[in-house]
Design an enzyme around this catalytic site. Structure first.
Site, short mmCIF file in Angstrom:
data_model
loop_
_atom_site.label_atom_id
_atom_site.label_comp_id
_atom_site.label_asym_id
_atom_site.label_seq_id
_atom_site.Cartn_x
_atom_site.Cartn_y
_atom_site.Cartn_z
N THR A 208 0.85 -1.20 0.00
CA THR A 208 0.00 0.00 0.00
C THR A 208 0.88 1.25 0.00
O THR A 208 2.07 1.17 -0.31
CB THR A 208 -1.01 -0.03 1.17
OG1 THR A 208 -1.93 1.04 1.02
CG2 THR A 208 -0.34 0.08 2.53
N ASN A 209 0.31 2.40 0.31
CA ASN A 209 1.09 3.64 0.33
C ASN A 209 0.61 4.52 1.48
O ASN A 209 -0.27 4.12 2.24
CB ASN A 209 0.97 4.36 -1.03
CG ASN A 209 -0.47 4.60 -1.39
OD1 ASN A 209 -1.18 5.33 -0.70
ND2 ASN A 209 -0.94 3.97 -2.46
N ARG A 210 1.15 5.71 1.58
CA ARG A 210 0.91 6.54 2.76
C ARG A 210 -0.38 7.37 2.70
O ARG A 210 -0.65 8.15 3.60
CB ARG A 210 2.07 7.50 2.98
CG ARG A 210 3.35 6.84 3.36
CD ARG A 210 4.41 7.90 3.59
NE ARG A 210 5.72 7.32 3.80
CZ ARG A 210 6.13 6.85 4.96
NH1 ARG A 210 5.34 6.90 6.01
NH2 ARG A 210 7.34 6.35 5.07
N ALA B 4 -4.87 7.34 -4.18
CA ALA B 4 -3.49 6.96 -4.49
C ALA B 4 -3.54 5.47 -4.79
O ALA B 4 -3.49 4.63 -3.89
CB ALA B 4 -2.59 7.26 -3.30
#
Ligand code: CTP
Length: 433
Positions: free
Chosen positions: A219-221, A285
């Site tokens: 995943t991402n932030r 995102a």
């Protein structure tokens, strides 16, 4: 000022007593109107003791100066409903007038503030979201519920806002105070209220999660805060909003919220929601890659991950976009920000690209604030200085509104340019622009 305080039947009806007391203390004349269900939760005697006016018994009670079902609404400077149950919101949205409170709501031209309170599942139900959106599009102010303990010991979003928040919202509506934080559609945003009325807006938010196995994800932030703020702002401006979110943030008030996890789920949900939309904002995102194979059982030891790109959702939406639809992309960059963004604007085929320098202090992922540049396919570039994500959301929507053509069923080949299909339709109908 004359305020009608509507109380419908929820466990938070007891908090309406405090709302009543504070409004009276602020010098207002308050008439409480309780539904039958509210009377099961809180005593009429309590309100009678606190309010400036007696509690009317119902639709058939004669009132000084007229008949109850219209007199109260006509004479009010504001009507506040706290708590507003799912049932009350549905009856109000449908225009029913089967008790004194709904009759008063229909008979008034004064500002109305509703303070929803219900269980999370009910609050997130599409029927409730649609009713809240309908009321908002008619100019009703919504003080969104908060997260916390609910009736029956449950936890979640749906608890009625605190009395001080509600009173501050009512005073702001009456023009005697600033709008409290969180009650975004109180009058500070009045200039924009309704400029998306009748429009369908679809927003994506959050960072997708791509499964490695049942336990781990890539995943991402991204927190999803900016996308949720856009959905909330669009609803406050009168749009019917669908939010497709990979974030765990609570569903914004009056927004039909679809929860997804992976890029594939988001792609499917966006394709279906976007087909009828006037505006699509791809604020999510999306993870750029995912494991080629996701293990069905937990992986033990260090796996050799083979990655593949995820579907480019925005490119797919651009390729199949409905004529006249305004398409907005986001770009999170850390270097050569504007140059890269300009290339991306063209590659993605969007009308607007909201560019985030995620390395700038206070901007981008996880923060409550943001600073962006909005690039337009028409060559415009607008710097939105550091502000709350809600303020940034409104700036993005200002740019969207400026690109929407009149009417909800646009049939051109792109924003601002009537296309072949539209021209054929106009010719058939004998219209010209
Ligand atoms: N996006 C998308 N599907 C993807 C990747 C990105 O729809 N698989 C969308 C994002 O929601 C955003 C825009 O494309 O609106 C730009 O995303 P960004 O991550 O900045 O760009 P990428 O297309 O992923 O390109 P790169 O990672 O090379 O910068």
């Amino acid at each position: 000022m004359r305020i009608v305080l509507g109380v419908s039947g929820g466990v938070s009806a007891f908090k309406a007593v405090e709302v009543c007391r504070r409004l009276v203390d602020a010098g207002h004349r308050v008439t409480p109107v309780l539904t039958d269900a509210a009377r099961r939760f809180v005593g009429v005697a309590t309100f009678s003791a606190l309010a400036s006016d007696p509690v009317p018994s119902g639709l058939w009670e004669p009132l000084e100066g007229g008949i109850a079902h219209t007199r109260l609404g006509q004479a009010a400077d504001a009507v506040v409903v706290a708590p507003a149950t799912a049932d009350l919101l549905a009856r109000y949205a449908a225009g029913l007038a089967d008790d004194l409170l709904t009759a008063t709501l229909l008979a008034t031209s004064a500002p109305v503030v509703v303070c929803p309170a219900m269980h999370t599942e009910m609050w997130e139900h599409p029927a409730v979201a649609e009713n809240v959106a309908t009321l908002r599009s008619r100019g009703v102010h919504v003080v969104p519920p908060e997260s916390g303990r609910l009736a029956g010991g449950d936890e979640g979003t749906g608890r009625m806002a605190e009395p001080e928040t509600i009173v501050a919202a009512v005073l702001a509506v009456l023009g005697s105070g600033p709008a409290p934080a969180g009650t975004h559609d109180a009058p500070s945003g009045a200039a924009r209220t309704g400029d998306l009325s009748g429009r369908e807006v679809v927003v994506s938010a959050g960072g997708t999660r791509e499964a490695i196995d049942p336990v781990r994800v890539i995943t991402n932030r991204s927190s999803g805060k900016q996308g949720h703020a856009i959905a909330e702002a669009a609803a406050a401006r009168g749009a019917r909003v669908t939010l497709v979110t990979a974030s765990g943030l609570p569903a914004p008030a009056g927004v039909h919220t679809v929860r997804v996890e992976s890029a594939a789920e988001m792609a499917a949900a966006m394709a279906s929601a976007a087909s009828d939309a006037d505006v699509v904002v791809m604020a999510a995102a999306v993870a750029d890659w995912r494991p080629k194979v996701s293990a069905l059982q937990k992986v033990h030891g260090v796996p050799e991950l083979v990655l593949e790109p995820t579907p480019d959702i925005l490119a797919g939406l651009a390729a199949s976009r409905r004529p006249g639809q305004v398409l907005v992309g986001f770009a999170a960059e850390t270097e050569d920000v504007i140059e890269r963004a300009k290339r991306k604007l063209e590659q993605k085929g969007v009308d607007l690209l909201v560019v985030n320098d995620v390395s700038a202090p206070g901007a981008g992922f996880e923060h409550d604030t943001n600073e962006v540049t909005i690039l337009g396919a028409d060559g415009t570039s607008t710097l939105v200085p550091l502000g709350s994500k809600r303020q940034v959301a409104d700036s993005v929507l200002d740019a969207v509104v400026a690109r929407l053509r009149p009417g909800t069923l646009d049939r051109g080949s792109g924003p601002g340019t009537p296309g072949a299909e539209e021209r054929a339709g106009q010719a058939r109908r004998g219209e010209s622009r």
